[in-house]
Design an enzyme around this catalytic site. Sequence first.
Site, PDB file in Angstrom:
ATOM      1  N   CYS A   2      -0.393  44.186  56.562  1.00 19.89           N
ATOM      2  CA  CYS A   2      -0.634  44.338  57.814  1.00 19.89           C
ATOM      3  C   CYS A   2       0.002  45.984  58.761  1.00 19.89           C
ATOM      4  O   CYS A   2       1.086  45.930  57.325  1.00 19.89           O
ATOM      5  CB  CYS A   2       0.831  43.223  58.640  1.00 19.89           C
ATOM      6  N   ARG A  27      -5.076  50.463  55.418  1.00 15.15           N
ATOM      7  CA  ARG A  27      -4.400  49.447  55.060  1.00 15.15           C
ATOM      8  C   ARG A  27      -5.344  48.421  54.578  1.00 15.15           C
ATOM      9  O   ARG A  27      -4.492  47.539  53.020  1.00 15.15           O
ATOM     10  CB  ARG A  27      -2.984  49.168  55.502  1.00 15.15           C
ATOM     11  N   TRP A  74      -3.279  41.815  57.860  1.00 13.69           N
ATOM     12  CA  TRP A  74      -3.639  41.408  56.683  1.00 13.69           C
ATOM     13  C   TRP A  74      -3.528  39.912  56.193  1.00 13.69           C
ATOM     14  O   TRP A  74      -1.671  40.040  55.915  1.00 13.69           O
ATOM     15  CB  TRP A  74      -3.431  42.291  55.371  1.00 13.69           C
ATOM     16  N   ASN A  98       5.015  42.363  59.473  1.00 12.83           N
ATOM     17  CA  ASN A  98       4.469  42.565  58.039  1.00 12.83           C
ATOM     18  C   ASN A  98       5.560  41.861  56.508  1.00 12.83           C
ATOM     19  O   ASN A  98       6.187  42.259  57.339  1.00 12.83           O
ATOM     20  CB  ASN A  98       3.981  44.106  58.185  1.00 12.83           C
ATOM     21  N   GLY A  99       5.036  41.965  56.307  1.00 16.26           N
ATOM     22  CA  GLY A  99       5.248  41.085  54.790  1.00 16.26           C
ATOM     23  C   GLY A  99       5.300  39.835  55.023  1.00 16.26           C
ATOM     24  O   GLY A  99       4.347  38.861  55.778  1.00 16.26           O
ATOM     25  N   GLU A 480     -10.229  50.701  33.925  1.00 22.92           N
ATOM     26  CA  GLU A 480     -10.667  51.419  35.573  1.00 22.92           C
ATOM     27  C   GLU A 480     -11.547  51.491  35.827  1.00 22.92           C
ATOM     28  O   GLU A 480     -11.837  50.838  37.307  1.00 22.92           O
ATOM     29  CB  GLU A 480      -9.815  52.578  35.566  1.00 22.92           C
ATOM     30  N   LYS A 484     -12.995  49.128  39.059  1.00 22.43           N
ATOM     31  CA  LYS A 484     -13.347  49.437  40.447  1.00 22.43           C
ATOM     32  C   LYS A 484     -14.869  48.652  40.997  1.00 22.43           C
ATOM     33  O   LYS A 484     -14.889  49.529  41.888  1.00 22.43           O
ATOM     34  CB  LYS A 484     -13.670  51.526  39.832  1.00 22.43           C
ATOM     35  N   GLU A 487     -13.656  45.687  42.541  1.00 21.98           N
ATOM     36  CA  GLU A 487     -13.214  45.481  43.371  1.00 21.98           C
ATOM     37  C   GLU A 487     -14.215  45.749  45.201  1.00 21.98           C
ATOM     38  O   GLU A 487     -13.734  45.041  46.178  1.00 21.98           O
ATOM     39  CB  GLU A 487     -12.060  46.328  43.451  1.00 21.98           C
ATOM     40  N   HIS A 503     -14.007  39.928  18.774  1.00 22.51           N
ATOM     41  CA  HIS A 503     -12.450  38.900  18.417  1.00 22.51           C
ATOM     42  C   HIS A 503     -12.810  37.977  20.305  1.00 22.51           C
ATOM     43  O   HIS A 503     -11.529  37.415  20.302  1.00 22.51           O
ATOM     44  CB  HIS A 503     -11.116  40.229  18.505  1.00 22.51           C
ATOM     45  N   LYS A 602      -5.090  48.417  51.493  1.00 24.40           N
ATOM     46  CA  LYS A 602      -4.888  49.638  50.752  1.00 24.40           C
ATOM     47  C   LYS A 602      -3.340  49.814  50.402  1.00 24.40           C
ATOM     48  O   LYS A 602      -2.843  49.884  49.405  1.00 24.40           O
ATOM     49  CB  LYS A 602      -4.941  50.776  51.345  1.00 24.40           C
TER      50      LYS A 602
HETATM   51  O1  M6R Z   1      -0.360  52.147  46.389  1.00 28.23           O
HETATM   52  P1  M6R Z   1      -0.740  52.464  44.637  1.00 28.23           P
HETATM   53  O2  M6R Z   1      -1.096  53.387  43.697  1.00 28.23           O
HETATM   54  O3  M6R Z   1       1.139  52.101  44.633  1.00 28.23           O
HETATM   55  O4  M6R Z   1      -1.405  51.537  44.572  1.00 28.23           O
HETATM   56  C1  M6R Z   1      -1.511  50.209  43.592  1.00 28.23           C
HETATM   57  C2  M6R Z   1      -2.736  49.094  43.588  1.00 28.23           C
HETATM   58  O5  M6R Z   1      -2.820  48.672  44.114  1.00 28.23           O
HETATM   59  C3  M6R Z   1      -3.997  49.965  43.264  1.00 28.23           C
HETATM   60  O6  M6R Z   1      -4.207  51.372  43.082  1.00 28.23           O
HETATM   61  C4  M6R Z   1      -5.383  49.425  43.545  1.00 28.23           C
HETATM   62  O7  M6R Z   1      -5.808  49.033  42.216  1.00 28.23           O
HETATM   63  C5  M6R Z   1      -6.890  49.850  44.265  1.00 28.23           C
HETATM   64  N1  M6R Z   1      -6.851  48.962  44.694  1.00 28.23           N
HETATM   65  C6  M6R Z   1      -7.626  50.520  43.242  1.00 28.23           C
HETATM   66  O8  M6R Z   1      -8.981  51.047  43.389  1.00 28.23           O
END
Ligand code: M6R
Length: 607
Positions: A2, A27, A74, A98-99, A480, A484, A487, A503, A602
């Site tokens: 949020c 965000r 959010w 927010n929260g 990673e 990527k 997501e 395994h 974000k």
């Molecule tokens: O702002 P931060 O680097 O602490 O965020 C950590 C994760 O939320 C962030 O890397 C998230 O996994 C991304 N969506 C990955 O692309």
Amino acid sequence: MCGIVGILGTKPVAADIVDALRRLEYRGYDSAGIATLENGKIGRRRAPGKLRNLEDRLRESPLDGLAGIGHTRWATHGAPTEGNAHPHMVGDVVIVHNGIIENFAELKQELIADGATFETQTDTEVVAQLVARARAGGMSPREAVRTTLARLEGAFALAIMFRDEPDLLIGARKGAPLAVGHGEGQMFIGSDAMALAPFTNRITYLEDGDWVALTRRSMELYDVEGRQTVRPMSFSQVSSNLVDKGNHRHFMAKEIAEQPEVVGHTLAEYVDFAERKIRLPDKLRFDFAKLDRLTITACGTAAYAGLVAKYWFERFARLPVEVDIASEFRYREAPLPKNGLAIVISQSGETADTLAALRYCKSQGQHTLAIVNVPESTIAREAEIVFRTYAGPEIGVASTKAFTCQLTVLACLAIGAARQRGAISAEKENELVSALVEAPRHMAEILKQEKHVADIAKQISHARDVLFLGRGINYPIALEGALKLKEISYIHAEGYAAGELKHGPIALIDETVPVIVIAPRDELYEKTVSNMEEVAARGGRIVLLTEADAAGAAHDRFERISIPHANPFISPLLYAVPVQLLAYHAAVIIGTDVDQPRNLAKSVTVE
Ligand code: M6R
């Protein structure tokens, strides 16, 4: 997560609130709303979906108040409908939040038993109800907020206005960030300095547990104990220009393309190019030579940067490293060595779990070092020492350039630590730094293959499941790559250490499952290739990422993305780029919302 904005203005504030909300869009959110005070009434407009829907509502039915609050939501409690969108109103009170209010269920029970009726499924409404009840019971606005805050558990930021108090805006912070902006005869409140940048650069950051009562000309601030206090005002460096996409279709595409430049900027901060040495700041209050162990915590992509760093620190600095995701680390009460060093990594500097991990480490007497991209963030302000990444604003939800800049800082730190510990010679430092400074050039070469990668992404876009395999220092890049892809394209993807395949995961392999193999020409290359052959023998569709000159007839049978030949030390920086491009192009082909994928935020300020 949020976003919160509040303005006590001198002209109608609705347009400015929407502008500020736009600056918080990055965000992540799924509905938005705004309320202003006008002629003793609260006017409110809300809409599910993007801000343009809220703007449509405001065009149909404008708001003219000189004071107001706005919110991008959010969803946590209740679907992202107009009814659940903030601001929430109860009686004369209007509120954005927010929260998460963790004890909202018991508070709601209590309020219902006392005759309250609820209009939404949100946790926020209990706050509005509590403040409104306190007001109805004769308390002043400040008193009503103060007593309500004492009852709330969880992590939150709040902005609250009162119908009959057009010159009062109350903000509170516990866990989630909130900043006050000082204007000329105006006051602002916002989730971060970026939201407030068009209005002012004079910012006061609230500390945890603070709450603040603003009028257009004054600020009364109270700490967690309820004592009136003063917090410093700083001059924010955040630009008031809204970051744009340039010639790119998405922020993510722009941010991938920027990597050679921003990795170069980051290197320039930590590398003595002439001497080919790492520059560590004099103000370090710890000596790497005296450390027995390093603790690294972070979330998501940042945690994968930490995992790469483990390989670097252990191999070159001979320093044992423990890496953990912050959401687990924060609760497992890990014993930490006396005077140890804890590194936290975060693009936003606001991630709730990473912040909690940092605070835990501080409470255990650790030196703390934060690698952050947002220099004015809470984590940056609370850590003992900050190593900035110079990625510039990262807007796409998928972290790309922040990741490679985190790797860059960590590589520099690992070399610096190795030197301080006497674990590498001056020649070795020279060799590693020379390799590192070549990274931007190699990354630029890889980006030239974007069209070819996009063709491969087209094939992947039809898959239901995709596996990423890597070994050693590139095992985290497999993780990673999978993160990527899933997501932003919503294709199910998993990353595995190539040696782990037999395994269990090899059972998944058939001709429908693309397997992305990350195989630089390092000492593990032959082993990775053997694992790849095991996949091929079972009909798996292989995409091989390796060096252009990597020989072997077998490779001609597979789709291939060629990566420039480089010292394997920097391979994670290079192999990160094609996996980002694969994910990006698969998502574009599928047609997802690349920059703001569903359900994601974000800046993750709740746990
Ligand atoms: O702002 P931060 O680097 O602490 O965020 C950590 C994760 O939320 C962030 O890397 C998230 O996994 C991304 N969506 C990955 O692309």
